[in-house]
Design an enzyme around this catalytic site. Structure first.
Site, PDB file in Angstrom:
ATOM      1  N   HIS A  95      43.279  57.244  20.136  1.00  0.00           N
ATOM      2  CA  HIS A  95      42.030  57.086  19.386  1.00  0.00           C
ATOM      3  C   HIS A  95      41.093  58.256  19.601  1.00  0.00           C
ATOM      4  CE1 HIS A  95      39.969  55.851  23.099  1.00  0.00           C
ATOM      5  NE2 HIS A  95      41.015  55.095  23.346  1.00  0.00           N
ATOM      6  N   HIS A 153      34.976  63.448  25.572  1.00  0.00           N
ATOM      7  CA  HIS A 153      35.855  63.190  24.435  1.00  0.00           C
ATOM      8  C   HIS A 153      35.077  63.407  23.145  1.00  0.00           C
ATOM      9  CE1 HIS A 153      34.070  59.198  25.432  1.00  0.00           C
ATOM     10  NE2 HIS A 153      33.940  59.126  24.118  1.00  0.00           N
TER      11      HIS A 153
END
Length: 275
Positions: A102, A128
């Site tokens: 993801h 991230h």
């Protein structure tokens, strides 16, 4: 008697050791790693609207009152004209790049420094990327957003976010392009990315929004301190394309929808009129 006292002290010390060091000190035990359990497909069976129904441990995703992301509308932001700077003390450390399916996550494996918030020190753990941005400013959606996740010794979380528009290449992301290319559509692949200095991520210390929210992926834990840099940066189209190609097709747009603000306070720290 002396032996009994010595044994008692040793036993007590051992119990204290277990108590201190068995407490989780990173978000790896909190953020979901297996992307098969949820996705970003709007209206889908495991999409953002259903996250809170998938597991009881994720109920906050649907029923929490301090969920993230939110829109920082200037109409409701409280402005604080202050010389107070976001205090960060980062240092180079070994890293691992991980394709979580993801998102792409850069994890600092050693001591990469910390950020100081209200006299509490939060150690930097990982960064991230989301595209498009999760947070918005006055309704504007940006092309990318990076999250720097920090955790305190008592497992409280602070996240610093930076927003990006399409433009010149991001120098920090440029250092990771080769490794990211090697993990395209390779969920779970981990790559040693060497020593990286988090200070190379350009973050405004003087102008930022701050509010209390949550993690933006399950289990959507709340009481997270968010600090969103007001100074936006640029990322190239090719860099953005690379991040999207690296994860599975369904996660190319890996941004959680805007959540109700529920009249939470949003404070802007900085000088000047621009919010």
């Amino acid at each position: 008697m002396m032996n009994m006292q010595s044994n008692f002290i040793l036993t007590l010390g051992y119990l204290l050791f277990l108590l201190i060091f068995s407490h989780p000190s990173s978000t790896q035990a909190q953020e979901v790693e297996d992307e098969r359990e949820f996705d970003y497909e709007r209206g889908g069976p495991i999409g953002p609207e259903r996250w809170g129904e998938i597991k009881k441990e994720w109920r906050l995703c649907s029923y929490g009152t301090m969920q993230s992301p939110i829109d920082t509308s200037s109409q409701r932001v409280k402005k604080v004209v202050s010389s107070y700077n976001m205090y960060r003390k980062y240092k180079p450390s070994n890293t691992t790049l991980n394709n979580r399916g993801h998102d792409i996550t850069l994890q600092w494996d050693g001591d990469a420094g910390s950020v100081l918030v209200d006299d509490t020190e939060y150690a930097l753990k990982q960064a991230h990327w989301h595209s498009p941005s999760e947070h918005t400013i006055n309704g504007k959606i940006y092309d990318m957003e990076i999250h720097l996740v920090h955790v305190s010794i008592d497992n409280k979380i602070t996240v610093i976010a930076v927003l990006y528009n399409i433009g010149k290449s991001d120098p920090f992301l440029s250092k990771l392009e080769v490794n990211i290319t090697s993990m395209i559509d390779q969920k779970g692949k981990r790559v040693d990315s060497g020593i990286i200095d988090p200070s190379d991520i350009r973050i405004s210390r003087r102008k930022y929004y701050r509010y209390i929210g949550s993690l933006t992926i399950p289990p959507c834990i709340e009481e997270v301190v968010w600090m969103i840099s007001r100074e936006t940066r640029t990322v190239s189209k090719d860099q953005l394309k690379l991040l999207r190609e690296a994860v599975h097709d369904y996660a190319e747009n890996n941004a959680r929808p805007i959540q109700p603000d529920n009249k939470r306070d949003v404070v802007f720290y900085g000088q000047g009129s621009r919010l």
